[in-house]
Design a protein around this motif. Structure first.
Motif, PDB file in Angstrom:
ATOM      1  N   GLY A  55       0.765  -1.244   0.000  1.00  0.00           N
ATOM      2  CA  GLY A  55       0.000   0.000   0.000  1.00  0.00           C
ATOM      3  C   GLY A  55       0.789   1.284   0.000  1.00  0.00           C
ATOM      4  N   GLY A  56       2.108   1.244   0.151  1.00  0.00           N
ATOM      5  CA  GLY A  56       2.848   2.493   0.297  1.00  0.00           C
ATOM      6  C   GLY A  56       3.172   3.206  -0.997  1.00  0.00           C
TER       7      GLY A  56
ATOM      8  N   ALA B   8      -1.763   8.645  -2.395  1.00  0.00           N
ATOM      9  CA  ALA B   8      -1.122   9.866  -1.895  1.00  0.00           C
ATOM     10  C   ALA B   8       0.240   9.605  -1.267  1.00  0.00           C
ATOM     11  CB  ALA B   8      -2.036  10.545  -0.882  1.00  0.00           C
ATOM     12  N   GLY B   9       0.492   8.388  -0.805  1.00  0.00           N
ATOM     13  CA  GLY B   9       1.763   8.110  -0.140  1.00  0.00           C
ATOM     14  C   GLY B   9       2.900   7.763  -1.064  1.00  0.00           C
ATOM     15  N   ALA B  10       2.641   7.736  -2.385  1.00  0.00           N
ATOM     16  CA  ALA B  10       3.666   7.275  -3.321  1.00  0.00           C
ATOM     17  C   ALA B  10       4.909   8.158  -3.300  1.00  0.00           C
ATOM     18  CB  ALA B  10       3.092   7.210  -4.737  1.00  0.00           C
TER      19      ALA B  10
ATOM     20  N   GLY C 123       2.352  11.933  -9.336  1.00  0.00           N
ATOM     21  CA  GLY C 123       2.801  12.511  -8.079  1.00  0.00           C
ATOM     22  C   GLY C 123       3.779  13.653  -8.254  1.00  0.00           C
ATOM     23  N   LEU C 124       4.555  13.637  -9.338  1.00  0.00           N
ATOM     24  CA  LEU C 124       5.479  14.735  -9.594  1.00  0.00           C
ATOM     25  C   LEU C 124       4.741  16.064  -9.721  1.00  0.00           C
ATOM     26  CD1 LEU C 124       7.961  13.167 -12.176  1.00  0.00           C
ATOM     27  CD2 LEU C 124       8.374  13.646  -9.758  1.00  0.00           C
ATOM     28  N   ARG C 125       3.520  16.017 -10.207  1.00  0.00           N
ATOM     29  CA  ARG C 125       2.720  17.232 -10.358  1.00  0.00           C
ATOM     30  C   ARG C 125       1.906  17.518  -9.097  1.00  0.00           C
ATOM     31  NH1 ARG C 125      -1.117  17.438 -15.471  1.00  0.00           N
ATOM     32  NH2 ARG C 125      -1.828  15.480 -14.511  1.00  0.00           N
ATOM     33  N   SER C 126       1.263  16.500  -8.552  1.00  0.00           N
ATOM     34  CA  SER C 126       0.355  16.733  -7.432  1.00  0.00           C
ATOM     35  C   SER C 126       1.074  17.102  -6.147  1.00  0.00           C
ATOM     36  CB  SER C 126      -0.504  15.479  -7.197  1.00  0.00           C
ATOM     37  OG  SER C 126       0.295  14.372  -6.835  1.00  0.00           O
TER      38      SER C 126
END
Length: 278
Positions: free
Chosen positions: A24-25, A29-31, A178-181
């Motif tokens: 799950g990690g 959001a945790g990526a 994730g790079l953007r968010s």
């Protein structure tokens, strides 16, 4: 290189990706925090004195080994993991293959982008990660001194890997988006995030080709970033790095970039031991 070629490139194959999704990690959001943990660990093992007994990299590597043992024991039991289809969780083959992504695969990728890696530096990188692998519990028969031997092993591992599964696109998409968010500042910060995402997708076209991007449900873009990246790396590695002053400048700039990434992902400049061990 570790993000694009090693991590995301490795998500094209089933087995370890299934376990990563189940823990799950590395999805949702945790990526990016988990990416930061891996980045912090790699930074720690490569710092001067990091791998001496008791050093930050040495301690974090042993913590990673202990964490892997706990995860393996947890998922071996019951029907939580398809052992018959994927083998034992965090088995020797998977551990040795992952190690190969951090040494010779990363070196190959750097050369593909125009970075000159001298023979002595390549040998030093191989020696460092052989020691890391030994601390991680990888069998001696699957630890290699030379890039050539490691690349041959990596090739055999790829031939034996399973096809892409739904876990691969989940993991890859979480990192690319994730790079953007993760950029939650003002307009300039958000623009930087969008740029980093587009830049990564362009380089992934070089690393994985269009077929690989489709396997991971990622947008197929042109490799527009590759020529300028090659030119920049050639100038830096063949001209700037030829002098001691230039090499120190490149090293300081690289350190500042990593420290800025870690500060953004952890909320402080220097991750603690728990972060390095994760």
């Amino acid at each position: 290189m570790l993000l694009g070629l090693s991590l995301i490139g490795g998500y094209r194959y089933g087995g370890p990706t299934e376990l990563l999704v189940r823990t799950g990690g590395l999805t949702g959001a945790g990526a990016m925090r988990r990416l930061g943990e891996t980045q912090a660990w790699a930074f720690a093992v490569s710092r001067p004195g990091g791998m001496v007994p008791g050093g930050a990299g040495w301690a974090a590597t042993l913590h990673v080994r202990a964490m892997h043992a706990l995860v393996a024991e947890r998922f071996e039991r019951g029907d939580r993991y398809d052992v018959a289809g994927h083998g034992l969780p965090i088995n020797q083959a998977d551990a040795a293959a992952t190690l190969g992504l951090f040494n010779s695969t990363a070196i190959l990728g750097c050369r593909l982008l125009g970075r000159h890696v001298p023979r002595a530096d390549g040998d030093a990188i191989m020696h460092l990660w052989r020691y890391v692998g030994w601390l991680m519990g990888v069998d001696d028969d699957w630890l290699f001194d030379t890039e050539r031997a490691q690349n041959a092993f990596n090739h055999h591992v790829v031939l034996a890997q399973g096809d892409v599964t739904p876990a691969g696109p989940l993991l890859a998409g979480a990192l690319v988006e994730g790079l953007r968010s993760e950029r939650t500042g003002g307009p300039a910060d958000r623009f930087r995030g969008a740029w980093e995402r587009r830049r990564l997708l362009s380089l992934l076209r070089v690393f994985l080709r269009a077929e690989g991007l489709r396997d991971l449900d990622l947008p197929v873009t042109a490799a527009w970033m590759w020529p300028s990246q090659v030119l920049r790396n050639l100038v830096e590695s063949l001209l700037v790095a030829r002098t001691a002053r230039g090499r120190r400048w490149l090293e300081r700039r690289s350190d500042r970039r990593v420290e800025a990434d870690l500060a953004r992902r952890f909320g402080r400049e220097t991750p603690g031991p728990r972060d390095l061990a994760a």
